[in-house]
Design an enzyme around this catalytic site. Structure first.
Site, PDB file in Angstrom:
ATOM      1  N   SER A   6       3.973   2.244   8.456  1.00 20.64           N
ATOM      2  CA  SER A   6       3.750   1.285   7.378  1.00 20.64           C
ATOM      3  C   SER A   6       5.042   1.102   6.602  1.00 20.64           C
ATOM      4  O   SER A   6       5.690   2.065   6.196  1.00 20.64           O
ATOM      5  CB  SER A   6       2.661   1.789   6.437  1.00 20.64           C
ATOM      6  OG  SER A   6       1.407   1.755   7.050  1.00 20.64           O
ATOM      7  N   HIS A  17       0.828  -1.217   0.000  1.00 20.72           N
ATOM      8  CA  HIS A  17       0.000   0.000   0.000  1.00 20.72           C
ATOM      9  C   HIS A  17       0.857   1.259   0.000  1.00 20.72           C
ATOM     10  O   HIS A  17       0.388   2.329  -0.395  1.00 20.72           O
ATOM     11  CB  HIS A  17      -1.009  -0.008   1.156  1.00 20.72           C
ATOM     12  CG  HIS A  17      -0.468   0.257   2.519  1.00 20.72           C
ATOM     13  ND1 HIS A  17      -0.123  -0.741   3.405  1.00 20.72           N
ATOM     14  CD2 HIS A  17      -0.222   1.413   3.171  1.00 20.72           C
ATOM     15  CE1 HIS A  17       0.294  -0.207   4.540  1.00 20.72           C
ATOM     16  NE2 HIS A  17       0.245   1.107   4.422  1.00 20.72           N
ATOM     17  N   ASP A  43       1.429  -7.690   2.202  1.00 16.69           N
ATOM     18  CA  ASP A  43       1.543  -6.246   2.001  1.00 16.69           C
ATOM     19  C   ASP A  43       3.016  -5.839   1.846  1.00 16.69           C
ATOM     20  O   ASP A  43       3.612  -5.257   2.749  1.00 16.69           O
ATOM     21  CB  ASP A  43       0.907  -5.515   3.183  1.00 16.69           C
ATOM     22  CG  ASP A  43       0.538  -4.076   2.852  1.00 16.69           C
ATOM     23  OD1 ASP A  43       1.016  -3.579   1.820  1.00 16.69           O
ATOM     24  OD2 ASP A  43      -0.214  -3.455   3.621  1.00 16.69           O
TER      25      ASP A  43
END
Length: 743
Positions: A678, A82, A219
């Site tokens: 992230s 992402h 991810d």
């Protein structure tokens, strides 16, 4: 022990200092935390972690909005899928949708430009510059004067630091203005997409599983930094060469098991651990509900139009993904405030601080700082309510471009040192990149729909909230329907030069007089509301200056309080490099439900459905069912009994789940993280990569305000899953050969 005492104990034990695994520490603080690191089984000395020129910290990088790390000497970087979404979208079209099918460059020549705005930032030094920024400020400055003085000092330091154009420097406030540090980062301008799994893997579970656990999401994405042939950062060019990173993380293919200590390094965005109880009440009662409503409106509009147009779906994929993430987080915060009375906890924390202040007359100045802070916060909240709908009424990419270009023209009339930050010479390349990026993320029909809807919401507000200059410029009147607004605005787009990249860039370098004479409808609106924007900006600067005086005084009280108890204090997250530590561990999600620390490919396949977001590539299913799992299949990832959360709490070694029997996919740890983390490297005690941070559990979302060690868990991609996919599913052997893999 009664409930009130339990709440008080939690408030005091977890208030203003680190408890359990709480803490997003500045690297230089790690030397003070050696005992905690040793207890976690971290072998790397705290002094080494504090040294940004040494392994592993010199391998940790920022994308400017996410975290990442070097994993080869040739500038290969791993981050989240992402986080790489912009790069993937930048190279996608409706006929060649790399978001859906994924991408793998078998050679460096096949690697794709990530996009005009993409950068890699490598932090090389962090220097305390508090004395230069705020140490000599006069006490009688007004709020706006204080803000401007601080900004002038920051700009002077940045200019000196950026004498080499290859570096990007910033001067950042820590402890809400009590300290300032200058951060010097090498900036790589040529970033390329190397490898991204298909969306079915990289976004498995989609927004449904976002902030949920158990998770089964791959991810991850690989990028690469390039430089000119002279080894120095340079804009994208075909003949650029891979950046030679000083250090890169070794990748441990054995991973971790329950109970293992881990390190996590990255760039957490924002936390509010030192905010007042009144600020929680404002967020819960007004700010978050207003934002939830706005985001949901925009998401619904994007989803509705994208369902009918594949081009719109690609152009707005990154936007809607980001909005969905923010939306889920806001809803989680609101739900979390209902489950845990953080407002009451904060009130008791503040009372404990007041009691400590009251016990010694020499601390009386601290009491005054609390009262002054509360007064300024009240004014700040009133400003937020006054300006929220006006800000949303400008939610058009074309209007924002016009406002940016017009403001730049005005700032360009000043000497560079006197321009506002964001409009100086150093910012021009990023402004140009931003204008270029719109080519891939803007469409008139979507922009019109979003803007019309937000203007309708704005018009529904009381007269005191609306701005007459905007109403006049757009011909808006109360009571106009959404259809009427949309019809009026639709006529603007065909008349504007800003809807294409060349038209936008043509305004770079023009004078304010040329803007004032323009017939472009978006520029005319930007010019009409400029004075109002500046007036509101002055109010904001006044509040900022006032807060820069009263919040540091409050933080001095907090730090003094904790120092008296022998506790170190970490600053709130502010998008700068931080290190956290924790343990691989599950948690009690609710009454009778304990969530184990690992998920598996076996569970992933059991969860699959025919349709996105729970569909899977058949190649993954076949690889697993055919037994292609050598080196990544684990029969047992359970902790030793004394390391288990269940057994520490309940004394029940027999409750351990011994069998795992699969390839691990995701795992949990107690590391302290937030947005911006992230893509952060999750490392074992030797500093070897064992995973990538990508999410938090739903129960953990309120950790931005309050860290509860029993239930706060971060979710990570297990590096064993990444390596298994690369070897057996996507055939990325070229990248496996490039990395240093420890087995």
């Amino acid at each position: 022990m009664n409930a009130k005492f339990l709440l008080t104990a939690a408030a005091l034990g977890l208030s203003f200092a680190a408890a359990a695994d709480e803490g997003q520490w500045q690297p230089h603080q790690l030397a003070q935390l050696q005992a905690e690191l040793t207890a976690k089984g971290i072998d790397i000395p705290g002094k080494q972690l504090a040294d940004l020129s040494q392994y592993p910290m010199s391998a940790i990088v920022s994308l400017g909005y996410c975290s990442a790390s070097f994993v080869s000497p040739n500038g290969l970087v791993v981050t989240n899928h992402h986080c790489g979404y912009n790069a993937i979208q930048n190279n996608s079209t409706k006929d060649n949708n790399l978001i859906e099918k994924g991408f793998l460059a078998k050679t460096m020549r096949e690697e794709l430009p990530a996009g005009a705005q993409e950068r890699l930032y490598i932090t090389e030094s962090v220097t305390d510059v508090t004395a230069q920024v705020s140490g000599a400020l006069a006490a009688d400055l007004t709020g706006a004067e204080r803000h401007e003085a601080i900004e002038a000092n920051r700009k002077a330091l940045i200019k000196s630091c950026e004498s080499d154009a290859n570096y990007r420097c910033s001067v950042v406030s820590f402890h809400h203005g009590l300290e300032y540090f200058q951060i010097k980062q090498l900036m790589l301008q040529d970033v390329r997409l190397v490898y991204a799994p298909s969306e079915a893997i990289g976004n498995f579970g989609g927004d449904i599983d976002n902030f949920e656990y158990p998770r089964h999401t791959g991810d991850y994405t690989f990028l690469r930094g390039y430089v000119g042939k002279d080894g120095k950062p340079a804009p994208y060019a075909v003949d650029n060469v891979p950046y030679q990173s000083k250090h890169y993380l070794k990748v441990n293919a054995n991973g971790v098991r329950a109970g293992d200590g881990i390190l996590l390094a990255g760039y957490p965005g924002r936390t509010s651990r030192y905010r007042l109880a009144d600020e929680i009440a404002f967020a819960a009662d007004w700010q978050y509900p207003a934002q939830v409503k706005t985001y949901q409106q925009i998401i619904n509009t994007i989803d509705s139009l994208s369902a009918k147009d594949a081009d719109l779906k690609v152009k707005y994929a990154s936007t809607v993904k980001s909005l969905n993430n923010r939306m889920k987080k806001l809803q989680g915060l609101l739900d979390g405030f209902k489950v845990t009375d953080i407002h009451a906890i904060k009130q008791q924390q503040e009372q404990a601080l007041r009691d400590w202040i009251g016990n010694d007359a020499s601390r009386s100045q601290y009491q005054q700082s609390i009262a002054e802070l509360a007064q300024v916060i009240s004014a700040e909240q009133a400003y937020s309510q006054q300006t929220y709908y006006f800000d949303n009424a400008k939610r058009s990419a074309m209007l924002q471009a016009a406002i940016l270009l017009h403001r730049l023209a005005i700032e360009n009339q000043k000497p560079d040192a006197q321009r506002d930050m964001g409009y100086q010479q150093r910012d021009l390349s990023m402004i140009e990149s931003r204008l270029t990026r719109l080519e891939k993320s803007f469409h008139p029909s979507m922009d019109l729909a979003i803007w019309s809807e937000q203007l309708a919401e704005y018009l529904a507000q009381p007269d005191a909230v609306r701005v007459s200059e905007l109403d006049a410029a757009l011909g808006l009147t109360p009571g106009m329907s959404l259809a009427q607004i949309s019809t009026k605005l639709a006529a603007l787009y065909p008349q504007s030069q800003l809807t294409n990249t060349a038209g936008r860039k043509a305004w770079l370098g023009k004078t304010p007089a040329e803007f004032a004479q323009s017939d472009d409808p978006f520029i005319k609106v930007a010019v009409a509301i400029y004075a109002k924007n500046k007036a509101l900006e002055l109010e904001e600067k006044t509040l900022s200056g006032q807060l820069s005086q009263v919040r540091p005084a409050y933080m001095q009280a907090i730090i003094a309080y904790n120092t008296s108890q022998g506790k170190p204090v970490y600053p709130d997250a502010n998008s700068t490099l931080r290190i956290t530590y924790g343990t691989v561990d599950g948690y009690p999600a609710k009454d009778g439900v304990y969530k184990t620390p690992f998920t598996s490919v076996k569970g992933l396949i059991a969860k699959r459905q025919d349709a996105y977001p729970f569909s899977l590539p058949q190649s993954l299913v076949d690889a697993y069912n055919n037994g292609n799992t050598d080196g990544y299949y684990y029969a047992d990832l359970a902790a030793k009994p004394q390391q288990s959360w269940l057994c520490r709490i309940a004394g029940c070694p027999q409750a351990e789940v011994k069998a795992f029997n699969s390839v691990p996919v995701n795992f949990l740890s107690s590391a302290d993280t937030t947005g911006g983390n992230s893509g952060s490297a999750v490392m074992n005690g030797k500093g070897e990569l064992v995973g990538l941070n990508f999410d938090s559990t739903y129960e953990s979302i309120t950790k931005d305000w309050y860290f509860n060690p029993d239930i706060t868990r971060a979710i990570h991609v297990d590096i064993r899953y990444v390596l298994w996919l690369m070897q057996y599913v996507d055939g990325a052997q070229n990248l496996l050969d490039e990395m240093e893999i420890v087995r």
